[in-house]
Motif scaffolding. Structure first.
Motif, PDB file in Angstrom:
ATOM      1  N   ASN A  83       7.441   9.607  -7.335  1.00  7.22           N
ATOM      2  CA  ASN A  83       7.111   8.896  -8.576  1.00  7.22           C
ATOM      3  C   ASN A  83       6.132   7.742  -8.381  1.00  7.22           C
ATOM      4  N   ALA A  84       5.507   7.662  -7.229  1.00  4.81           N
ATOM      5  CA  ALA A  84       4.636   6.520  -6.917  1.00  4.81           C
ATOM      6  C   ALA A  84       3.519   6.336  -7.943  1.00  4.81           C
ATOM      7  N   GLU A  85       2.892   7.406  -8.365  1.00  2.00           N
ATOM      8  CA  GLU A  85       1.792   7.286  -9.330  1.00  2.00           C
ATOM      9  C   GLU A  85       2.293   6.715 -10.654  1.00  2.00           C
ATOM     10  N   THR A  86       3.441   7.162 -11.104  1.00  2.00           N
ATOM     11  CA  THR A  86       4.010   6.631 -12.350  1.00  2.00           C
ATOM     12  C   THR A  86       4.349   5.158 -12.190  1.00  2.00           C
ATOM     13  N   PHE A  87       4.865   4.779 -11.034  1.00  2.00           N
ATOM     14  CA  PHE A  87       5.127   3.358 -10.788  1.00  2.00           C
ATOM     15  C   PHE A  87       3.825   2.559 -10.837  1.00  2.00           C
TER      16      PHE A  87
END
Length: 182
Positions: free
Chosen positions: A67-71
């Motif tokens: 989920n890094a991109e969403t974070f």
């Protein structure tokens, strides 16, 4: 830990790759401080009982990585995974997990974890002193939001997981974004 509280100043002993070093172990020691990791950034810090353990390796760490991109889209500059493990263990765990978006922080002596009140005895599992599972959003070295698993105590018979999940932090960030826009 409470929201609005500054993180303690700690020096972490890390091992970093150094191409100038020849041989099978091209790493050197590098001290990193709390300020090096947290100053001037809005980050996620999550901590767990141990590298290579089932819940940590199957759900929590992969969930933050995935989920890094969403974070990032929600204002997070970096994601850090901390454990009371040495740098050798943390680096090998990061390698085995193929991490690209989450950086590991070794709290080998447990000093940071102790100073934020999350150091617990896990002798019942043969671990010794380890971190209780938690996650936090840290803004310029100050706790913005805190997500601690219930039941904080020594030798807890279970390993609770849910409050500190990436999904829970994503929900918090989405709500904060909606409130700011309103």
């Amino acid at each position: 830990m409470r929201t609005g509280v500054a993180l303690p100043n700690v020096t972490f002993r890390t091992r970093v790759r150094d191409e100038s070093i020849e041989g099978p172990n091209p790493f050197r020691w590098q001290d990193m401080t709390t300020a090096d990791y947290f100053k001037g950034k809005r980050v996620i810090l999550f901590s767990l009982p141990g590298a290579f353990t089932p819940t940590c390796s199957t759900y929590q760490l992969p969930g933050f990585e995935k989920n890094a991109e969403t974070f990032r889209e929600n204002g997070i500059d970096a994601i850090y995974c901390m454990s009371v493990n040495d740098s050798f263990v943390m680096n090998q765990w990061a390698k085995s997990q193929n991490l690209e978006n989450v950086s590991v922080i070794p709290d080998g002596s447990g000093e940071f974890t102790r100073r934020i009140g999350m150091l617990v005895n896990k002798d019942n599992l043969g671990f010794g002193m380890r971190s209780w599972r938690y996650a936090a959003i840290i803004n310029d070295g100050v706790v913005e939001a805190w997500f601690e698993e219930p039941g904080l105590c020594d030798n807890h018979g279970e390993d609770p997981y849910g409050v500190s999940s990436p999904e829970n932090l994503l929900e918090y960030l989405a709500n904060a974004k909606a409130e700011a826009a309103a």
